[in-house]
Design an enzyme around this catalytic site. Structure first.
Site, PDB file in Angstrom:
ATOM      1  N   LYS A 209      43.629  18.688  22.095  1.00 24.81           N
ATOM      2  CA  LYS A 209      43.933  18.234  20.731  1.00 24.81           C
ATOM      3  C   LYS A 209      44.170  16.729  20.670  1.00 24.81           C
ATOM      4  O   LYS A 209      43.942  16.110  19.640  1.00 24.81           O
ATOM      5  CB  LYS A 209      45.173  18.967  20.209  1.00 24.81           C
ATOM      6  CG  LYS A 209      44.902  20.417  19.881  1.00 24.81           C
ATOM      7  CD  LYS A 209      45.654  20.848  18.619  1.00 24.81           C
ATOM      8  CE  LYS A 209      45.380  22.308  18.285  1.00 24.81           C
ATOM      9  NZ  LYS A 209      46.166  23.218  19.140  1.00 24.81           N
ATOM     10  N   ARG A 210      44.611  16.174  21.781  1.00 25.17           N
ATOM     11  CA  ARG A 210      44.819  14.720  21.819  1.00 25.17           C
ATOM     12  C   ARG A 210      43.553  13.966  21.417  1.00 25.17           C
ATOM     13  O   ARG A 210      43.614  12.854  20.920  1.00 25.17           O
ATOM     14  CB  ARG A 210      45.178  14.266  23.240  1.00 25.17           C
ATOM     15  CG  ARG A 210      46.626  14.410  23.628  1.00 25.17           C
ATOM     16  CD  ARG A 210      46.834  13.902  25.038  1.00 25.17           C
ATOM     17  NE  ARG A 210      45.991  14.566  26.022  1.00 25.17           N
ATOM     18  CZ  ARG A 210      45.020  13.984  26.711  1.00 25.17           C
ATOM     19  NH1 ARG A 210      44.764  12.713  26.550  1.00 25.17           N
ATOM     20  NH2 ARG A 210      44.299  14.675  27.574  1.00 25.17           N
TER      21      ARG A 210
END
Ligand code: GLU
Length: 444
Positions: A209-210
């Site tokens: 998700k980063r």
């Protein structure tokens, strides 16, 4: 025998791009060879599985156009297989191994008894792989609460569902010797394994998700087209061996091979995805593009039935103006605002830069008068009029263009001003020029 493949997600999260790519490779192989593609929901971990996640996975697959065969038909398309409905089958299989002396009981759990020797398999991507059984402990197949472990249920199902090829993530390589041992214990031939390298972010770390969105439906929300993501994902760790990149579903099916899967990690490059999306957007027919935009137009309050009817030609011209720059459906929406609504404010930096010099309001007023009287309200005529006026007044045409753009859109950047003026129409354009003049007068 025709190949049989499966996608076997655990519904402990949404369908992310890695899972979608795994599903896609299995699907492509099955379709390439006229085989069967099965969807199997591995929901034996009741604590961590949820119906919300299952339906999220189904939504993602459907949106991408990855359809599956088999499974119970409940008055419609096939339902997937659910492992939670097959618990008795796994329990029986574990008891069977126990009865054969291939497993042992240990504090209420059943463990597979790993025999001495080596376990080898040939991976279609990585070649021959061998594990020394010494390093594999006697692993649990049925927990003391009578729930099967992943190793047991996956192998029992792959046998029962006659799966011939297993394409899955690299992270499963270390599980594979256990699976091969179980296949042997059940007297079944293991399937062909192809372990696909992981997807990395641009920083070469595992995609997460980063790096931005990883859930497939998040891409839908951002305005990507399913066919673009489909094409992009197909080329993430697989190649045709040529430079061809824009490939339709059918072409991908025709060309997919296990040999084309690369052994190196694939890097997820959002700019590349945007490029694909732009290419697919350009190739959509006008009515198709309108259809794809419709729910977004409705949500923004821009939709009216005339866009598909009396105003269709106008709207097609508007879209034609925006197309060269739009990478995602959402970007159209942002750019469409000035064609539907008056600006709800002005870029103050733009006002300072382009309208603060003395006399600017007067120039805008003069242009307004020219446009009010213009016999021809088309882009070339409007441009000619503006340039003539600027020259008369000893003004750079650019200065007047910037000012008029602010009046029309409230913004400093937009598609070509004169085409916009023509499409927004005289009445609305003049009214917006009046509004800007009123705004300037207020500030003065
Ligand atoms: N449920 C497993 C997973 O989601 C499936 C692995 C496999 O394909 O065997 O990782």
């Amino acid at each position: 025998m025709l190949p049989r493949l499966r996608f076997a997600p655990s519904p402990t999260g949404y369908l992310h791009v890695g899972g979608a790519r795994t599903a896609l490779f299995n699907w492509l192989y099955a379709r390439r060879h006229g085989g069967t593609f099965i969807l199997r929901i591995e929901d034996t971990d009741v604590q961590r599985s949820s119906w919300e996640m299952v339906s999220g996975i189904l939504d993602g697959l459907k949106w991408l156009g990855i359809d599956w065969d088999e499974g119970p038909e409940v008055g419609g398309p096939h339902a997937p297989y659910f492992q939670s409905e097959r618990l008795e089958r796994y329990r029986a299989a574990a008891r069977d191994l126990l009865a054969k002396g291939l497993a042992i009981e240990d504090e209420g759990a059943i463990r597979f008894k790993v025999p001495p020797g080596k376990t080898a398999f040939t991976d279609s991507v990585h070649g021959p792989i061998e594990f020394d059984n010494e390093h594999i402990e006697n692993f649990v197949i049925l927990r003391s609460d009578a729930h099967p472990t992943y190793h047991l249920s996956v192998v029992v199902d792959d046998i029962d569902m006659q799966v011939t090829h297993v394409i899955r993530g690299d992270d499963h390589i270390s599980n594979t010797p256990k699976h091969v041992l179980l296949f042997q214990a059940f007297g079944a031939a293991p399937p062909v394994f192809a372990h696909v390298p992981l997807i990395m972010g641009p920083d070469k770390k595992r995609l997460s998700k980063r790096h931005g969105a990883t859930s497939v439906m998040e891409y839908e929300k951002q305005g990507y087209l399913p066919e673009a993501l489909f094409n992009f994902l197909a080329l993430l760790g697989w190649g045709t061996g040529s430079d061809d990149e824009l490939l339709s579903r059918d072409e991908l099916v025709q060309r997919f091979t296990l040999e084309g899967i690369s052994g190196g990690n694939a890097v997820f490059n959002t700019e590349k995805l945007d490029w694909f999306n732009h290419q697919y957007l350009l190739r959509l027919g006008d009515d198709e593009l309108i259809a794809r935009l419709r729910s977004r137009l409705e949500a923004a309050g821009y939709w009216r039935d005339a866009l598909g009817g009396a105003d269709r030609d106008w709207f097609v011209k508007v879209l034609g103006l925006l197309k060269p720059r739009a990478k995602k459906l959402n970007e159209f929406l942002d750019q469409l605002a000035p064609f539907f609504v008056d600006p709800d404010g002005y870029d103050e930096e733009g006002v300072k830069k382009h309208l603060s010099s003395s006399g600017m309001a007067d120039h805008v007023r003069a242009l307004r008068a020219t446009y009010a009287a213009a016999g021809d309200f088309t882009a070339p005529a409007l441009e000619r009029d503006l340039r003539a006026l600027a020259e008369n007044r000893g003004l750079k045409a650019g200065a007047l263009i910037h000012a008029t753009r602010l009046a029309l859109t409230g913004r400093m950047v937009s598609p070509g001003l004169f085409e916009m003026l023509e499409l927004i129409g005289r009445d609305r354009a003049l009214a917006r020029m009046d509004r800007l003049l009123a705004h300037l007068a207020e500030g003065a």
